[in-house]
Structures are given as C-alpha cells and as structure tokens.
Design a protein around this motif. Sequence first.
Motif, mmCIF file in Angstrom:
data_model
loop_
_atom_site.group_PDB
_atom_site.id
_atom_site.type_symbol
_atom_site.label_atom_id
_atom_site.label_comp_id
_atom_site.label_asym_id
_atom_site.label_seq_id
_atom_site.Cartn_x
_atom_site.Cartn_y
_atom_site.Cartn_z
ATOM 1 N N ALA A 193 0.839 -1.199 0.000
ATOM 2 C CA ALA A 193 0.000 0.000 0.000
ATOM 3 C C ALA A 193 0.869 1.243 0.000
ATOM 4 O O ALA A 193 2.019 1.223 0.466
ATOM 5 C CB ALA A 193 -0.918 0.002 1.220
ATOM 6 N N GLY A 194 0.313 2.342 -0.506
ATOM 7 C CA GLY A 194 1.056 3.589 -0.493
ATOM 8 C C GLY A 194 0.275 4.737 -1.098
ATOM 9 O O GLY A 194 -0.849 4.557 -1.590
ATOM 10 N N PRO A 195 0.867 5.913 -1.092
ATOM 11 C CA PRO A 195 0.213 7.096 -1.655
ATOM 12 C C PRO A 195 0.445 7.214 -3.158
ATOM 13 O O PRO A 195 1.434 6.689 -3.681
ATOM 14 C CB PRO A 195 0.896 8.249 -0.925
ATOM 15 N N LEU A 196 -0.463 7.893 -3.818
ATOM 16 C CA LEU A 196 -0.331 8.247 -5.234
ATOM 17 C C LEU A 196 -0.276 9.764 -5.336
ATOM 18 O O LEU A 196 -1.191 10.451 -4.870
ATOM 19 C CB LEU A 196 -1.544 7.742 -6.018
ATOM 20 N N TYR A 197 0.787 10.267 -5.927
ATOM 21 C CA TYR A 197 0.946 11.705 -6.120
ATOM 22 C C TYR A 197 0.929 12.038 -7.610
ATOM 23 O O TYR A 197 1.426 11.268 -8.433
ATOM 24 C CB TYR A 197 2.279 12.187 -5.551
ATOM 25 N N ASP A 198 0.378 13.210 -7.939
ATOM 26 C CA ASP A 198 0.615 13.756 -9.267
ATOM 27 C C ASP A 198 1.128 15.186 -9.118
ATOM 28 O O ASP A 198 1.299 15.685 -7.998
ATOM 29 C CB ASP A 198 -0.619 13.644 -10.169
ATOM 30 N N LYS A 199 1.396 15.844 -10.223
ATOM 31 C CA LYS A 199 2.055 17.160 -10.175
ATOM 32 C C LYS A 199 1.204 18.216 -9.484
ATOM 33 O O LYS A 199 1.722 19.251 -9.035
ATOM 34 C CB LYS A 199 2.404 17.616 -11.591
ATOM 35 N N ASN A 200 -0.097 17.992 -9.371
ATOM 36 C CA ASN A 200 -0.976 18.961 -8.730
ATOM 37 C C ASN A 200 -1.052 18.776 -7.218
ATOM 38 O O ASN A 200 -1.677 19.596 -6.533
ATOM 39 C CB ASN A 200 -2.385 18.866 -9.323
#
Length: 287
Positions: A193-200
Amino acid sequence: MARRKRSKKKGNDAVNFLLLLFLLGAGGMTGWNGCSETDNPDHTGNTENTGKPGANHYPDLETVSIPKGLTSQIKEYTGFTVSFNKDNGTPNYVAWELLGKEVANDVQRDDNFWTDPDIDGCPSTKDYTRSGYDRGHMCPAADQKWSAQAMYDCFVMANMCPQEHALNAGAWATLENKERQWAQRDSAIMIIAGPLYDKNDTKRIGDAGVRVPGAFFKVLMAPYLDQPRGIAFVYPNMTSPGNMQDYAMSIDELEEILGYDFFPTLPDNIEKQVESTYSFKEWNNSK
C-alpha cells in the motif's frame, strides 16, 4: 522485466474510469525516481508460515522495483517493510504478508505514534495536529495483533500518510476489513500500500512539510492458491462513494500509473497470471 500484455478489462464502471482519467490526465506521477528494494525475512510467505504443506514458495514477495532516482530509504520493521521518501515525508510503499492465523490474535491496539530517528525526514505526530488529516496507516494496526512489537512498530510515523478522515474511516477501512477475511480464507495474502501523487499534489502540512497525496493504492496477491491471483485498488483521498469493485483494477494497470514493478521475483508465467487480469467476484467470494 519483459513487458506484459495489458488487461482488456480497464475501468469497470464510471467511477473507476473517471479516477483513471484523473490520475493519467493530470500529467502522471512527478518525482517518481530511484530504485531500491528489500524483503522482510520474518514474513516472506514461506510454507512454514502458511502451514500449508506443499504450498508454492515464492521468496522476496515484499520486493518492489521503483523508478530510477526515486528517493527511497528501506527499513524492515517487525511484520512489514517501508520504503520511505524524505522528499514527501511519506512512504513510497509499505509491504507485508498477512497470515490468516494472525487475524484472530488479540494484542491490544497501541496508539503510540512515534518518530523513528533512523528514518531521514520521518515526521512527528505534531505535523498532523490540526491539519485536517488523519495519520493514515498504510499497514493497519489490526493486521499486527499477532505481536506486541509488530503493534508498536506499525505506529511509526514512517508508516503514515495524510488521509482524509472520510476515506480513512470509510472505504479504506472497509477494504482493510475485507483483506483480513481474505487472508483467513486463502491462508495468507501479500499486501502493498502507499500514496499516489501527481504534479498537482502540492499541499503540505506541518513543520516537516508532509506532502498530501491525491490518492492511495493497494495491491493484493494470494500466492498460495493452486491458481494464484492478484488485484489492485486505487481510492482518491476523499469520500469514496459506490462499491469496492468500482475502484478495482489489474496490477498491470496500477503499474502503468505508478511506474512500479510489483512482485518482480515471481516466475514470469505466475507474474503474468497474477498481474494481467483480476476478478473482484473471485476475491469477494466467501469460499
């Protein structure tokens, strides 16, 4: 690893489709760079742990290959492994094996959040105070009731991400409860499991500047069945309406979003079988 044929089963309803559009259309993940992997010798999914004579033995199932350049510090805790990203103040991923026989144990919840001085950039619990976000466990406390040390370890801040309470106490908790049922049914499951980041995703909290993710992922695999199977989920960091299957996808599809390679130590034929397709109906079957 050789590229695998992608599953044709993409986005099984409108919610999942919109979620994928958000994740892919926002420009993809930024800052995903750096490769590091490890395994946890205490929970490697061996046949002694599962208690299933003749069960498949696949070593190093907590190993994850991540994109080159991604900031990553690996540490093995009792019962789980963390790849921590000091730039975000959150883990890249947390991996563990949940044995069915561990679920019914009764070690009491610790609730003692602590900062690990060995982890570079590990935040303090105060970084979350009055932030509006929960200290969201990636490896949940209820999975660690088999050991007092494992229970203590899972409250390390390196295992936390800023999570909306509506998700943490809602759909995310529902999925965690299902995982424990599935572990009992299948003898053991691997979870990442983990976080999902995008540029925003630029919002940060606390003095440590912990970065708030826009979504979270979870990968599940039942490795000891006659026909091993896998599934992945992605939930936006907000209230997540609808049914659990609305947020399901194949592991291949999640790898496409993240740039990670899950279970790279599996034999190629098993990896393809586990990652290219999924069936929520099979996973949710009580038998």
